[in-house]
Design an enzyme around this catalytic site. Structure first.
Site, PDB file in Angstrom:
ATOM      1  N   TYR A 115       0.866  -1.170   0.000  1.00 38.36           N
ATOM      2  CA  TYR A 115       0.000   0.000   0.000  1.00 38.36           C
ATOM      3  C   TYR A 115       0.907   1.225   0.000  1.00 38.36           C
ATOM      4  O   TYR A 115       1.543   1.535   1.003  1.00 38.36           O
ATOM      5  CB  TYR A 115      -0.922  -0.002   1.224  1.00 38.36           C
ATOM      6  N   CYS A 116       0.981   1.890  -1.134  1.00 40.09           N
ATOM      7  CA  CYS A 116       1.833   3.063  -1.325  1.00 40.09           C
ATOM      8  C   CYS A 116       0.940   4.289  -1.131  1.00 40.09           C
ATOM      9  O   CYS A 116       0.095   4.592  -1.974  1.00 40.09           O
ATOM     10  CB  CYS A 116       2.422   3.003  -2.730  1.00 40.09           C
TER      11      CYS A 116
END
Length: 143
Positions: A115-116
């Site tokens: 999850y960026c």
């Protein structure tokens, strides 16, 4: 512009507004949390909903805060994103519908996800302040 948008423009910085409301992206390596190593949780800058824990944060080398999973998968929505000539999966907060960032299938761990997330979409609550800030139940994440 709606009254709600006017209120958000007053509450948020221009970058926070651009990222969360206009699906913007902050610069890599020049944002508040990409290299933060303190224990605590990250909440939605708009709604205050808990989204990510420092326990699930790691250095992906991409220049943005990266997490293996959200605290509660029910609090994030994943949507197909074909903008900028790419095929990606956008991550939004469920309650405020804030653009958070993207999730990619190149992360570590059992789920293989990264999850960026844009720092501008988050507010960090240090472990020591969880009770004071109304997030006391999340102290158990660090026991």
């Amino acid at each position: 512009m709606t009254e709600q948008n006017e209120e958000l423009k007053k509450k948020l910085t221009p970058l926070q507004y651009e990222v969360t409301q206009n699906n913007g992206t902050e610069p890599p390596f020049r944002n508040e949390y990409y290299d933060l190593e303190a224990e605590g949780i990250y909440v939605d800058i708009v709604s205050g909903k808990p989204l990510f824990s420092s326990k699930d944060k790691y250095d992906a080398g991409c220049g943005w805060p990266s997490f293996t999973k959200p605290i509660d998968e029910e609090e994030v929505i994943e949507k197909e994103d074909r903008s900028h000539g790419m095929f990606r999966t956008e991550v939004r907060s469920k309650q405020a519908d804030s653009h958070l960032g993207h999730v990619f299938p190149d992360g570590p761990g059992p789920n293989g996800l990264r999850y960026c997330i844009n720092s501008a979409a988050l507010r960090f609550i240090p472990k020591a302040d969880l009770e004071k800030e109304g997030y006391g139940k999340y102290k158990a994440l660090f026991d």
